[in-house]
Design a protein around this motif. Sequence first.
Motif, PDB file in Angstrom:
ATOM      1  N   LEU A  53       0.859  -1.164   0.048  1.00  0.00           N
ATOM      2  CA  LEU A  53       0.013   0.034   0.045  1.00  0.00           C
ATOM      3  C   LEU A  53       0.911   1.216  -0.128  1.00  0.00           C
ATOM      4  O   LEU A  53       0.684   2.168  -0.886  1.00  0.00           O
ATOM      5  CB  LEU A  53      -0.977   0.209   1.290  1.00  0.00           C
ATOM      6  N   PRO A  54       1.825   1.307   0.958  1.00  0.00           N
ATOM      7  CA  PRO A  54       2.720   2.764   0.837  1.00  0.00           C
ATOM      8  C   PRO A  54       3.409   2.761  -0.359  1.00  0.00           C
ATOM      9  O   PRO A  54       3.663   3.840  -1.136  1.00  0.00           O
ATOM     10  CB  PRO A  54       3.635   2.201   1.955  1.00  0.00           C
ATOM     11  N   ILE A  55       3.841   1.545  -1.216  1.00  0.00           N
ATOM     12  CA  ILE A  55       4.572   1.844  -2.501  1.00  0.00           C
ATOM     13  C   ILE A  55       3.408   2.314  -3.404  1.00  0.00           C
ATOM     14  O   ILE A  55       3.965   3.143  -4.094  1.00  0.00           O
ATOM     15  CB  ILE A  55       5.033   0.385  -2.995  1.00  0.00           C
ATOM     16  N   LEU A  56       2.193   1.898  -3.655  1.00  0.00           N
ATOM     17  CA  LEU A  56       1.316   2.331  -4.612  1.00  0.00           C
ATOM     18  C   LEU A  56       0.942   3.850  -4.186  1.00  0.00           C
ATOM     19  O   LEU A  56       0.849   4.589  -5.056  1.00  0.00           O
ATOM     20  CB  LEU A  56      -0.045   1.179  -4.272  1.00  0.00           C
ATOM     21  N   LEU A  57       1.040   4.124  -2.895  1.00  0.00           N
ATOM     22  CA  LEU A  57       0.680   5.513  -2.637  1.00  0.00           C
ATOM     23  C   LEU A  57       1.515   6.285  -2.945  1.00  0.00           C
ATOM     24  O   LEU A  57       1.540   7.533  -3.302  1.00  0.00           O
ATOM     25  CB  LEU A  57       0.240   5.557  -1.087  1.00  0.00           C
ATOM     26  N   PHE A  58       2.941   5.889  -2.852  1.00  0.00           N
ATOM     27  CA  PHE A  58       4.364   6.651  -3.382  1.00  0.00           C
ATOM     28  C   PHE A  58       3.905   7.053  -4.657  1.00  0.00           C
ATOM     29  O   PHE A  58       4.235   8.161  -5.000  1.00  0.00           O
ATOM     30  CB  PHE A  58       5.339   6.117  -2.861  1.00  0.00           C
ATOM     31  N   PHE A  59       3.778   5.943  -5.503  1.00  0.00           N
ATOM     32  CA  PHE A  59       3.565   6.525  -6.893  1.00  0.00           C
ATOM     33  C   PHE A  59       2.534   7.478  -7.121  1.00  0.00           C
ATOM     34  O   PHE A  59       2.782   8.264  -8.117  1.00  0.00           O
ATOM     35  CB  PHE A  59       3.437   5.034  -7.560  1.00  0.00           C
ATOM     36  N   LEU A  61       1.655   9.856  -5.040  1.00  0.00           N
ATOM     37  CA  LEU A  61       2.205  11.074  -4.834  1.00  0.00           C
ATOM     38  C   LEU A  61       3.290  11.515  -5.793  1.00  0.00           C
ATOM     39  O   LEU A  61       3.169  12.665  -5.985  1.00  0.00           O
ATOM     40  CB  LEU A  61       2.854  10.898  -3.483  1.00  0.00           C
ATOM     41  N   LYS A  62       3.845  10.745  -6.428  1.00  0.00           N
ATOM     42  CA  LYS A  62       5.174  11.037  -7.277  1.00  0.00           C
ATOM     43  C   LYS A  62       4.339  11.479  -8.555  1.00  0.00           C
ATOM     44  O   LYS A  62       4.721  12.468  -9.362  1.00  0.00           O
ATOM     45  CB  LYS A  62       5.658   9.926  -7.516  1.00  0.00           C
ATOM     46  N   THR A  63       3.427  10.824  -9.047  1.00  0.00           N
ATOM     47  CA  THR A  63       2.374  11.405 -10.110  1.00  0.00           C
ATOM     48  C   THR A  63       1.823  12.610  -9.988  1.00  0.00           C
ATOM     49  O   THR A  63       1.828  13.634 -11.234  1.00  0.00           O
ATOM     50  CB  THR A  63       1.313  10.321 -10.510  1.00  0.00           C
ATOM     51  N   ILE A  64       1.512  13.043  -8.895  1.00  0.00           N
ATOM     52  CA  ILE A  64       1.050  14.364  -8.626  1.00  0.00           C
ATOM     53  C   ILE A  64       1.966  15.224  -8.130  1.00  0.00           C
ATOM     54  O   ILE A  64       1.658  16.540  -7.523  1.00  0.00           O
ATOM     55  CB  ILE A  64      -0.260  14.377  -7.641  1.00  0.00           C
ATOM     56  N   SER A  69      11.476  11.428  -4.620  1.00  0.00           N
ATOM     57  CA  SER A  69      12.001   9.957  -4.653  1.00  0.00           C
ATOM     58  C   SER A  69      11.476   9.200  -3.196  1.00  0.00           C
ATOM     59  O   SER A  69      11.006   9.882  -2.349  1.00  0.00           O
ATOM     60  CB  SER A  69      13.554   9.801  -4.336  1.00  0.00           C
ATOM     61  N   ILE A  70      11.518   8.048  -3.283  1.00  0.00           N
ATOM     62  CA  ILE A  70      11.254   7.147  -2.248  1.00  0.00           C
ATOM     63  C   ILE A  70      12.050   7.487  -0.830  1.00  0.00           C
ATOM     64  O   ILE A  70      11.397   7.132   0.268  1.00  0.00           O
ATOM     65  CB  ILE A  70      11.515   5.533  -2.621  1.00  0.00           C
ATOM     66  N   ILE A  80       3.204  14.302   4.027  1.00  0.00           N
ATOM     67  CA  ILE A  80       1.950  13.528   3.603  1.00  0.00           C
ATOM     68  C   ILE A  80       2.452  12.125   3.772  1.00  0.00           C
ATOM     69  O   ILE A  80       1.760  11.222   4.102  1.00  0.00           O
ATOM     70  CB  ILE A  80       1.655  13.815   2.067  1.00  0.00           C
ATOM     71  N   PRO A  81       3.430  11.551   3.181  1.00  0.00           N
ATOM     72  CA  PRO A  81       3.913  10.216   3.396  1.00  0.00           C
ATOM     73  C   PRO A  81       3.819   9.666   5.065  1.00  0.00           C
ATOM     74  O   PRO A  81       3.259   8.604   5.229  1.00  0.00           O
ATOM     75  CB  PRO A  81       5.038  10.007   2.818  1.00  0.00           C
ATOM     76  N   LEU A  82       4.434  10.598   5.744  1.00  0.00           N
ATOM     77  CA  LEU A  82       4.333  10.235   7.186  1.00  0.00           C
ATOM     78  C   LEU A  82       3.056  10.318   7.749  1.00  0.00           C
ATOM     79  O   LEU A  82       2.644   9.555   8.576  1.00  0.00           O
ATOM     80  CB  LEU A  82       5.310  11.148   7.992  1.00  0.00           C
ATOM     81  N   LEU A  83       2.134  11.196   7.278  1.00  0.00           N
ATOM     82  CA  LEU A  83       0.764  11.146   7.908  1.00  0.00           C
ATOM     83  C   LEU A  83      -0.097  10.204   7.440  1.00  0.00           C
ATOM     84  O   LEU A  83      -0.714   9.569   8.180  1.00  0.00           O
ATOM     85  CB  LEU A  83       0.300  12.529   7.337  1.00  0.00           C
TER      86      LEU A  83
END
Length: 202
Positions: A53-59, A61-64, A69-70, A80-83
């Motif tokens: 799930l975090p990897i999918l959400l990372f992509f 976030l990267k898209t927007i 980077s990871i 946002i990733p930490l939240l």
Amino acid sequence: MKNFLLKSISFVFHPLIMPLLGVMFYFHKTPRYIPKPIQNAKIFSIVILTIILPILLFFLLKTINKVDSIYLKSTKERLIPLLINCVIITLILIRVLTPNEIVELYYFFLGILCSTLACFIMAVFKVKASIHMIAASGFFMFAVAIGLHYKININGTIALMMIILGAIATSRLHLKAHTNQELLIGLITGLFPQLLFMKYWL
């Protein structure tokens, strides 16, 4: 070659895998009888929620263009990733690892939540801590606590984790991802919550 090796260390011991390592370490070391289907279900849930799930959400976030980077190099792109990670860990505590089931893992993840919240608050105030060190030191403290709790010899694990912590710190310094101070802050932020919650289940 040296740069490749250092980058490999940072990737292999990425913070995303540390919660899973903690769960697998617990199931491997605990003398308690926990049916294999329950172990597999817990591990599967942790893989989905803390890695996939975090990897999918990372992509996403990267898209927007919310992260570059990871490794989340700036404090701004960490927010946002930490939240999101705080929400995911809270979900795990409510649905996957409740305190009346496996109390040790419940407090392990509660410690992870506290460390993540602390890292988020520091990022708000532009203070950067090493997330790699937070994750690795949190797992290290949990492993030590499991050894004390069940009175088992985990000297090999402790020695290996000391080497891994040193390797992570060295790689982050040589890659200029962190300063000594940021590594130390990360180490304390990972260790302290696990140490604090030990008294509730030891």
